[in-house]
Enzyme design. Structure first.
Site, PDB file in Angstrom:
ATOM      1  N   LYS A   1      85.524  24.212  -9.598  1.00 30.89           N
ATOM      2  CA  LYS A   1      86.282  25.045  -8.672  1.00 30.89           C
ATOM      3  C   LYS A   1      85.390  26.111  -8.036  1.00 30.89           C
ATOM      4  O   LYS A   1      85.393  26.293  -6.815  1.00 30.89           O
ATOM      5  CB  LYS A   1      87.467  25.706  -9.366  1.00 30.89           C
ATOM      6  CG  LYS A   1      88.345  26.553  -8.430  1.00 30.89           C
ATOM      7  CD  LYS A   1      89.582  27.039  -9.130  1.00 30.89           C
ATOM      8  CE  LYS A   1      89.318  28.235 -10.018  1.00 30.89           C
ATOM      9  NZ  LYS A   1      88.978  29.468  -9.234  1.00 30.89           N
TER      10      LYS A   1
ATOM     11  N   ASP B   1      93.067  26.061  -7.323  1.00 25.54           N
ATOM     12  CA  ASP B   1      93.419  27.042  -8.350  1.00 25.54           C
ATOM     13  C   ASP B   1      94.910  26.912  -8.651  1.00 25.54           C
ATOM     14  O   ASP B   1      95.559  25.946  -8.228  1.00 25.54           O
ATOM     15  CB  ASP B   1      93.062  28.460  -7.897  1.00 25.54           C
ATOM     16  CG  ASP B   1      93.953  28.947  -6.754  1.00 25.54           C
ATOM     17  OD1 ASP B   1      94.691  28.124  -6.144  1.00 25.54           O
ATOM     18  OD2 ASP B   1      93.930  30.152  -6.469  1.00 25.54           O
TER      19      ASP B   1
END
Length: 244
Positions: A154, A172
């Protein structure tokens, strides 16, 4: 130079690589089928019309401070990170300055952020690697970023997208929720949601899709009570528990 293998510290520093495969809402209603391609196109057309050039809520001054800010943002709010990094980046906005500052002082600056002990170690360790292996520069490849302590998929995707203009969607909690609610993708892990989104979002919108989705999830399609009446894509969304 051979690719550096992730150390134990690097692996342990990846604080939130994926979300648990749990129901998104207490009602646990079966997820509707994903919206069609025409709806996906219209959703992002509206996002772009409302906000043509979205930016991150995280504050940074260069690619290095962006990397540090994103590492610090794991399991923390952007507001909390900004409060800590404002003073920190005034004295250390490069790997060399951060390394000279030292772990103890970095820890002091970020002590209000969750997991600050681990994060301080990671910031110092990744700064050292950037100096030793990348001439102090942040690398622009996924593989090189992911071996840095505290940097998972991420974080790497955010840096590639924001700093280098690579069209990636870093998933997220906000994007995971929004993607499954609309739904743009019905999947139980962040990896699968990212893969599906990057395949479905039209190329002309892909660069900014990460920011549009995260901002939509943060300010409109909120976890406990989505603001459906003010949502600009409510007529296209298939979420069965819309608010009125």
């Amino acid at each position: 130079m051979p690719t550096r293998k992730p150390s134990a510290a690097a692996v342990s520093g990846r604080l939130a690589p994926r979300l648990a495969a749990v129901a998104l809402d207490a009602s646990a209603e079966p997820a509707p089928d994903p919206v069609g391609d025409a709806a996906v196109e219209e959703i992002f057309r509206r996002f772009q019309a409302a906000n043509p050039a979205p930016v991150s809520d995280l504050r940074y001054t260069n690619t290095y401070t962006l990397l540090v800010a994103v590492v610090l943002s794991a399991q923390a709010t952007d507001r909390g990170v900004n409060l800590a990094t404002g003073p920190l980046f005034k004295v250390a906005d490069s790997p060399e300055k951060m390394l000279a500052l030292g772990e103890d002082r970095v820890r002091h600056f970020i002590r209000t952020i969750g997991l600050f002990n681990t994060k301080a170690k990671n910031v110092i360790a990744l700064s050292r690697i950037l100096i030793e292996e990348h001439s102090g520069e942040v690398p622009a490849t996924l593989d090189a970023l992911q071996v840095l302590p505290g940097v998972g998929a991420k974080t790497a995707s955010v840096v590639l997208n924001v700093a280098f203009g690579v069209p990636r969607i870093a998933v997220d909690t906000h994007i995971f929720r929004v993607a499954n609610r609309i739904p743009l993708a019905v999947a139980a892990t962040t990896d699968k949601v990212q893969t599906t989104l990057e395949a479905r979002v039209p190329a002309s919108y892909l660069l900014h899709a990460h920011h549009w989705l995260i901002l939509h999830g943060r300010y409109v399609c909120k976890a406990r009570k989505p603001d459906c009446p003010s949502c600009r894509i409510s007529d296209l969304c298939r979420y069965p528990a819309k608010t009125v």
